[in-house]
Write a protein that holds these residues in place. Structure first.
Motif, short mmCIF file in Angstrom:
data_model
loop_
_atom_site.label_atom_id
_atom_site.label_comp_id
_atom_site.label_asym_id
_atom_site.label_seq_id
_atom_site.Cartn_x
_atom_site.Cartn_y
_atom_site.Cartn_z
N VAL A 43 0.78 -1.18 0.08
CA VAL A 43 -0.03 0.04 -0.06
C VAL A 43 1.15 1.32 -0.22
CG1 VAL A 43 -1.63 1.18 1.52
CG2 VAL A 43 -2.03 -1.07 1.02
N THR A 44 1.95 1.39 1.17
CA THR A 44 2.73 2.68 0.98
C THR A 44 3.51 2.88 -0.27
OG1 THR A 44 4.18 1.64 2.58
CG2 THR A 44 2.44 2.57 3.51
N MET A 45 4.08 1.60 -0.82
CA MET A 45 4.94 1.64 -1.94
C MET A 45 4.33 1.88 -3.15
SD MET A 45 8.10 1.34 -0.40
CE MET A 45 9.20 0.41 -1.58
N SER A 46 3.08 2.09 -3.30
CA SER A 46 2.48 2.24 -4.52
C SER A 46 2.53 3.39 -5.17
CB SER A 46 0.72 1.72 -4.30
OG SER A 46 0.19 2.91 -3.44
N SER A 47 2.88 4.50 -4.48
CA SER A 47 3.15 5.66 -5.21
C SER A 47 3.96 6.62 -3.99
CB SER A 47 1.90 6.37 -5.55
OG SER A 47 1.01 6.94 -4.42
N ASP A 48 4.44 7.63 -4.69
CA ASP A 48 5.02 8.80 -3.86
C ASP A 48 4.06 9.29 -2.66
OD1 ASP A 48 7.53 8.32 -5.00
OD2 ASP A 48 7.60 9.92 -6.53
N GLU A 49 2.82 9.71 -3.22
CA GLU A 49 1.94 10.17 -2.39
C GLU A 49 1.40 9.41 -1.30
OE1 GLU A 49 -0.46 12.98 -0.74
OE2 GLU A 49 1.06 13.32 -2.46
N ALA A 50 1.09 7.83 -2.02
CA ALA A 50 0.87 7.04 -0.75
C ALA A 50 1.98 6.69 0.39
CB ALA A 50 0.73 5.57 -1.42
N TRP A 51 3.08 6.76 -0.21
CA TRP A 51 4.37 6.91 0.85
C TRP A 51 4.29 7.78 2.02
CZ3 TRP A 51 8.12 3.56 2.15
CH2 TRP A 51 9.39 4.13 2.81
N ARG A 52 4.20 9.18 1.25
CA ARG A 52 3.98 10.36 1.94
C ARG A 52 2.84 10.21 3.10
NH1 ARG A 52 5.75 12.77 -2.35
NH2 ARG A 52 3.80 13.38 -3.02
N THR A 53 1.53 10.08 2.52
CA THR A 53 0.32 10.05 3.17
C THR A 53 0.54 8.92 4.44
OG1 THR A 53 -0.85 10.84 1.41
CG2 THR A 53 -2.06 9.68 2.94
N GLY A 54 0.82 7.65 3.89
CA GLY A 54 0.77 6.62 4.93
C GLY A 54 1.97 6.79 6.09
N HIS A 55 3.15 7.60 5.79
CA HIS A 55 3.86 7.87 7.08
C HIS A 55 3.43 8.94 7.95
CE1 HIS A 55 6.75 5.34 4.76
NE2 HIS A 55 7.14 5.30 6.05
N ARG A 56 2.47 10.06 7.07
CA ARG A 56 1.82 10.94 7.90
C ARG A 56 0.87 10.46 8.86
NH1 ARG A 56 2.04 14.07 3.21
NH2 ARG A 56 -0.10 13.73 2.49
N GLY A 57 0.28 9.14 8.39
CA GLY A 57 -0.69 8.52 9.31
C GLY A 57 0.01 7.70 10.44
N ALA A 58 1.42 7.22 10.19
CA ALA A 58 1.98 6.42 10.92
C ALA A 58 2.70 7.25 12.01
CB ALA A 58 3.05 5.66 10.13
N LEU A 59 2.72 8.43 11.76
CA LEU A 59 3.50 9.39 12.84
C LEU A 59 3.18 9.50 14.09
CD1 LEU A 59 5.97 11.09 12.45
CD2 LEU A 59 4.84 13.19 11.79
N ARG A 60 1.85 9.39 14.36
CA ARG A 60 1.35 9.63 15.65
C ARG A 60 1.69 8.20 16.47
NH1 ARG A 60 -4.57 11.85 16.93
NH2 ARG A 60 -3.11 13.62 16.60
N PRO A 61 1.41 6.72 15.96
CA PRO A 61 1.50 5.80 16.83
C PRO A 61 3.24 5.59 16.88
CG PRO A 61 0.91 5.23 14.70
CD PRO A 61 0.55 6.63 15.01
N THR A 62 3.95 6.24 15.88
CA THR A 62 5.74 6.10 16.01
C THR A 62 5.79 7.02 16.97
OG1 THR A 62 5.68 5.70 13.77
CG2 THR A 62 7.64 6.61 14.69
N LEU A 63 5.56 8.27 17.10
CA LEU A 63 5.85 9.33 18.28
C LEU A 63 5.49 8.70 19.64
CD1 LEU A 63 4.79 12.80 16.47
CD2 LEU A 63 7.17 11.95 17.16
N VAL A 64 4.20 8.27 19.73
CA VAL A 64 3.88 7.55 21.07
C VAL A 64 4.63 6.55 21.80
CG1 VAL A 64 1.77 6.68 22.25
CG2 VAL A 64 1.47 8.51 20.76
N SER A 65 4.73 5.72 20.71
CA SER A 65 5.71 4.46 21.12
C SER A 65 7.16 4.75 21.42
CB SER A 65 5.75 3.29 20.09
OG SER A 65 6.55 3.76 18.90
N ALA A 66 7.54 5.67 20.59
CA ALA A 66 8.97 6.28 20.84
C ALA A 66 9.00 7.22 22.16
CB ALA A 66 9.41 7.25 19.60
N ALA A 67 8.13 7.81 22.38
CA ALA A 67 8.19 8.46 23.62
C ALA A 67 8.05 7.67 24.91
CB ALA A 67 7.11 9.81 23.86
N ILE A 68 7.21 6.64 24.65
CA ILE A 68 7.31 5.83 26.04
C ILE A 68 8.54 4.89 25.96
CG2 ILE A 68 6.04 3.47 26.49
CD1 ILE A 68 3.62 4.72 25.13
#
Length: 123
Positions: A43-68
């Motif tokens: 899904v995320t590798m399907s296009s440059d836009e999907a890559w950016r959009t997917g990572h914007r969506g993944a940023l919150r759980p990444t930040l939370v887990s990193a902070a913890i």
């Protein structure tokens, strides 16, 4: 043994910072699709836009887990009684758990963006 545990916990902190930085860069578009770093799914590798959009969506759980992870490791480093292999494993679970939670978050973001493009509004 205590020095080794502190070193391992410090590595966990470094890993949390690195994963967050890479996710942030991919979300901002400064880390393009690649075969090494980021949420690399069909899904995320399907296009440059999907890559950016997917990572914007993944940023919150990444930040939370990193902070913890960072807070847990810092607490363990300053508390000698917590210089054990179990604390390192727990830190790894926090970090890997966040990475695993970021995958469905990335997919949801890409699907939501695709629906918005097709219909002009979120479903």
């Amino acid at each position: 043994m205590a020095t080794g545990m502190v070193f391992a916990l410090a590595l966990e902190i470094g890993g949390a910072v690195l994963v967050t930085w890479l996710t942030w860069r991919a979300a901002k578009g400064t880390l393009g699709r690649n075969d090494l770093a980021g949420v690399r799914t069909r899904v995320t590798m399907s296009s440059d836009e999907a890559w950016r959009t997917g990572h914007r969506g993944a940023l919150r759980p990444t930040l939370v887990s990193a902070a913890i992870t960072v807070l847990w490791c810092a607490a363990c480093i300053i508390t000698p009684a917590l210089h054990t292999p179990v604390t390192v494993v727990v830190a790894s679970v926090f970090l890997v758990g966040g990475a695993l939670l970021s995958i469905p978050a990335a997919h949801r973001a890409v699907r939501r963006a695709a629906l918005l493009d097709r219909t002009g509004h979120e479903g």
